[in-house]
Design a protein around this motif. Structure first.
Motif, PDB file in Angstrom:
ATOM      1  N   MET A 295       0.672  -1.270   0.074  1.00 17.98           N
ATOM      2  CA  MET A 295      -0.015  -0.086   0.088  1.00 17.98           C
ATOM      3  C   MET A 295       0.871   1.304   0.083  1.00 17.98           C
ATOM      4  SD  MET A 295      -2.866  -1.019  -0.294  1.00 17.98           S
ATOM      5  CE  MET A 295      -3.708  -2.624  -0.314  1.00 17.98           C
ATOM      6  N   GLN A 296       2.146   1.162   0.272  1.00 16.86           N
ATOM      7  CA  GLN A 296       2.806   2.389   0.584  1.00 16.86           C
ATOM      8  C   GLN A 296       2.981   3.060  -0.763  1.00 16.86           C
ATOM      9  OE1 GLN A 296       6.148   2.571   3.163  1.00 16.86           O
ATOM     10  NE2 GLN A 296       7.482   3.310   1.389  1.00 16.86           N
ATOM     11  N   VAL A 297       3.196   2.410  -1.866  1.00 13.26           N
ATOM     12  CA  VAL A 297       3.363   3.180  -3.204  1.00 13.26           C
ATOM     13  C   VAL A 297       2.132   4.036  -3.908  1.00 13.26           C
ATOM     14  CG1 VAL A 297       3.740   2.766  -5.730  1.00 13.26           C
ATOM     15  CG2 VAL A 297       5.348   1.651  -3.943  1.00 13.26           C
ATOM     16  N   PRO A 298       0.941   3.052  -3.749  1.00 10.05           N
ATOM     17  CA  PRO A 298      -0.383   3.870  -4.053  1.00 10.05           C
ATOM     18  C   PRO A 298      -0.677   4.720  -3.102  1.00 10.05           C
ATOM     19  CG  PRO A 298      -0.767   1.378  -3.341  1.00 10.05           C
ATOM     20  CD  PRO A 298       0.816   1.618  -3.662  1.00 10.05           C
ATOM     21  N   PHE A 299      -0.585   4.555  -1.804  1.00 10.61           N
ATOM     22  CA  PHE A 299      -0.831   5.729  -0.850  1.00 10.61           C
ATOM     23  C   PHE A 299       0.306   6.908  -1.178  1.00 10.61           C
ATOM     24  CE2 PHE A 299       0.244   7.724   3.492  1.00 10.61           C
ATOM     25  CZ  PHE A 299      -1.087   8.241   3.896  1.00 10.61           C
ATOM     26  N   GLY A 300       0.996   6.951  -1.318  1.00  8.65           N
ATOM     27  CA  GLY A 300       1.984   7.911  -1.577  1.00  8.65           C
ATOM     28  C   GLY A 300       1.918   8.759  -2.813  1.00  8.65           C
ATOM     29  N   LYS A 301       1.475   8.034  -3.691  1.00  6.41           N
ATOM     30  CA  LYS A 301       0.922   8.686  -5.090  1.00  6.41           C
ATOM     31  C   LYS A 301      -0.335   9.251  -4.814  1.00  6.41           C
ATOM     32  CE  LYS A 301       3.304   5.598  -8.446  1.00  6.41           C
ATOM     33  NZ  LYS A 301       3.008   4.394  -9.086  1.00  6.41           N
ATOM     34  N   GLU A 302      -1.222   8.776  -4.139  1.00  5.31           N
ATOM     35  CA  GLU A 302      -2.700   9.416  -3.717  1.00  5.31           C
ATOM     36  C   GLU A 302      -2.466  10.634  -2.949  1.00  5.31           C
ATOM     37  OE1 GLU A 302      -6.979   8.405  -1.494  1.00  5.31           O
ATOM     38  OE2 GLU A 302      -6.136   7.048  -3.425  1.00  5.31           O
ATOM     39  N   MET A 303      -1.499  10.872  -2.253  1.00 11.36           N
ATOM     40  CA  MET A 303      -1.361  11.861  -1.249  1.00 11.36           C
ATOM     41  C   MET A 303      -0.400  13.174  -1.957  1.00 11.36           C
ATOM     42  SD  MET A 303      -2.471  11.353   1.508  1.00 11.36           S
ATOM     43  CE  MET A 303      -3.801  10.234   0.683  1.00 11.36           C
ATOM     44  N   GLY A 304      -0.210  12.799  -3.349  1.00 11.65           N
ATOM     45  CA  GLY A 304       0.408  13.809  -4.073  1.00 11.65           C
ATOM     46  C   GLY A 304       1.919  13.895  -4.273  1.00 11.65           C
ATOM     47  N   PHE A 305       2.685  12.629  -3.767  1.00  7.08           N
ATOM     48  CA  PHE A 305       4.056  12.758  -3.838  1.00  7.08           C
ATOM     49  C   PHE A 305       4.544  12.328  -5.157  1.00  7.08           C
ATOM     50  CE2 PHE A 305       3.608  11.594   0.923  1.00  7.08           C
ATOM     51  CZ  PHE A 305       3.937  13.015   1.309  1.00  7.08           C
ATOM     52  N   ALA A 306       5.678  12.728  -5.807  1.00  8.36           N
ATOM     53  CA  ALA A 306       6.032  12.383  -6.984  1.00  8.36           C
ATOM     54  C   ALA A 306       6.446  11.035  -7.102  1.00  8.36           C
ATOM     55  CB  ALA A 306       7.208  13.457  -7.430  1.00  8.36           C
ATOM     56  N   GLY A 307       6.380  10.351  -8.176  1.00  2.00           N
ATOM     57  CA  GLY A 307       6.766   8.960  -8.207  1.00  2.00           C
ATOM     58  C   GLY A 307       8.276   8.742  -7.941  1.00  2.00           C
TER      59      GLY A 307
ATOM     60  N   ILE B  94      -0.904  14.868   5.828  1.00  2.27           N
ATOM     61  CA  ILE B  94      -0.328  16.358   5.801  1.00  2.27           C
ATOM     62  C   ILE B  94       0.705  16.603   4.889  1.00  2.27           C
ATOM     63  CG2 ILE B  94      -0.651  16.242   8.650  1.00  2.27           C
ATOM     64  CD1 ILE B  94       2.186  16.375   8.729  1.00  2.27           C
ATOM     65  N   GLY B  95       1.051  15.907   3.886  1.00  2.00           N
ATOM     66  CA  GLY B  95       2.090  16.218   2.811  1.00  2.00           C
ATOM     67  C   GLY B  95       3.365  16.381   3.218  1.00  2.00           C
ATOM     68  N   SER B  96       3.937  15.838   4.312  1.00  2.00           N
ATOM     69  CA  SER B  96       5.191  16.160   4.727  1.00  2.00           C
ATOM     70  C   SER B  96       6.067  15.193   4.269  1.00  2.00           C
ATOM     71  CB  SER B  96       5.273  16.076   6.183  1.00  2.00           C
ATOM     72  OG  SER B  96       6.608  16.190   6.670  1.00  2.00           O
TER      73      SER B  96
END
Length: 467
Positions: free
Chosen positions: A280-292, A346-348
């Motif tokens: 889940m970490q990869v899809p969660f990070g992408k959904e939170m707006g972090f770059a690939g 929180i996008g940190s």
């Protein structure tokens, strides 16, 4: 040229456990036993990308084959299912002598190659489940079970650090492929990359496995007295904190103690949390707006810390005790799930990377602890089978962590999923307090360490050539 036969004798400690002493590692192997650390480590690195780098190829595989996104998570869940499912039967075959370590590794190499070929060329998702999920997962199970138990047999006096080091290869060996699958692989070149990866990694498994060899049953290093205090302070401390099992338990005897089923349950929960994070970490990070690139970096850091943490935690457990270390690891693993979700929400980015590393540390540390603890509690002779029973809990945890985890995310969102995972990890810390080395029944206890009754120095099966 003459041939001398090194002798061994069997001694019995106060609990009735038998130790075979007198033969050195070079008498048996023809070389130092450190080879049985480095070769399993290489093999573990070779199979790690199937689990830890697989979700990094999610977008490419979905686009290239037209698979629905959920298939990626279920493919990982099926892979983990069969990787864990073969642990017990493979251990049974290994301990019975019907399957040698070398043969198990050859099967592992062949199945690993089939898994990558299926991802590259499967005409539909069914064949991906068969090739990658079944053959690839089972192959990894053969390799994993053989490597982890091999190092424990060759280092029975101080197995924590060595087991952790070998186990760590199962995570950080995937790091190069996480970046390759994320940054360089696309629908135009995925078949070539997957084929080349499969050939390379399968070859490493096969070549390393060709040199595998088990020590004799009950073998103990010639320079360590199993009945007295060691002159090496590191060995003395490790044996004091994690004393050898009181007997060589058969699988049924280990189950009847009640300790092995409890270990099974704790590993089910903690491994499920680890696999949930991987999936889940990869899809969660992408959904939170972090770059690939940031997501790939976070996953790579998770894998690196996951792997290196296994070696470090094994060393720590040698010094302070397996159970005590496992309690701390469960607390860290649970708390990290809350931190991953909070940092993403929180996008940190810095906090997200730090939380990913902490989660990776906790998720990886559980496996060498359970591998070493199984041998500490139930002995080395049947450890492949006994640890296979404990590790079989991953059959369920893989499906729960990857498959059911995706269902929870789809219906309740990432927040609920991470909160559930974190709460389970903290609960496991309290359950771990009930783990302890089983006590022998009164009828099996002895009082005086001695040579084995009726035994004497005998010729060993290994021979040593002398000029």
């Amino acid at each position: 040229m003459t041939t001398a036969q090194p002798t061994y004798r069997e001694v019995v400690d106060e609990n009735g456990r038998v130790y075979r002493i007198g033969e050195t590692d070079r008498d048996i192997l023809g070389r130092s036993r450190v080879w049985m650390v480095w070769l399993p480590w290489i093999s573990m690195m070779a199979i790690s990308s199937s689990e830890y780098a697989f979700t990094s190829a999610e977008d490419t595989l979905a686009d290239a084959h037209g698979w629905h996104g959920s298939h990626i998570f279920w493919l990982l869940g099926v892979w983990v299912f069969f990787q864990a499912a073969v642990a017990f039967p493979a251990g049974r075959l290994r301990e019975s002598g019907k399957l040698s370590a070398r043969a198990a590794m050859m099967l592992g190499g062949a199945g690993s190659l089939m898994g990558y070929l299926a991802l590259a060329f499967a005409p539909n998702v069914f064949w991906a489940y068969v090739g990658f999920g079944f053959f690839g997962g089972a192959a990894a199970g053969f390799v994993y079970a053989t490597c982890v138990n091999m190092v424990g047999k060759w280092y029975p006096e101080r197995k924590g650090g060595k087991t952790g080091f070998v186990n760590g290869g199962f995570a950080y060996g995937s790091v190069p492929f996480i970046f390759i699958f994320t940054s360089y692989m696309d629908v135009s070149n995925y078949t070539g990359i997957l084929f080349a990866t499969g050939v390379l990694l399968a070859s490493l498994v096969a070549v390393s496995g060709f040199f595998f060899k088990d020590p004799p049953k009950n073998w103990w290093p010639a320079h360590v007295d199993p009945l007295g205090a060691s002159t090496d302070p590191r060995i003395a401390r490790a044996l004091r904190k994690n004393p050898p099992a009181k007997k060589q338990y058969t699988p049924m005897e280990a189950v009847k103690t009640g300790i092995l089923p409890l270990m099974w349950f704790v590993l089910l929960c903690t491994a499920g949390i680890n696999i949930f994070g991987i999936a889940m970490q990869v899809p969660f990070g992408k959904e939170m707006g972090f770059a690939g690139g940031i997501v790939a970096l976070a996953m790579s850091l998770k894998a690196i810390i996951n792997g290196t943490g296994r070696g470090v935690i094994g060393w720590i457990s040698d010094r302070y005790g397996r159970r005590e270390t496992l309690v701390i690891v469960c607390l860290v693993l649970g708390a990290a799930q809350f931190a991953v979700y909070f940092s993403g929400s929180i996008g940190s980015m810095p906090l997200f990377l730090l939380a990913s590393m902490v989660s990776g540390f906790g998720g990886g540390a559980i496996f060498p602890l359970f591998a070493a603890m199984t041998a500490d509690y139930f002995g080395e002779n049947n450890n492949a089978t006994n640890y296979g029973l404990v590790y079989s809990s991953k059959v369920i945890s893989g499906l729960v962590g990857a498959g059911l985890g995706s269902v929870v995310v789809s219906n309740w969102g990432y927040g609920s999923a991470f909160i559930i995972a974190g709460s389970v990890g903290i609960a496991c810390a309290f359950i771990t307090l009930f783990l302890r080395q089983p006590k022998l029944p009164v009828s099996e206890q002895t009082t005086t360490p001695t040579d084995r009754p009726g035994s004497k120095d005998r010729e060993a099966t290994a021979s040593l050539a002398l000029d």
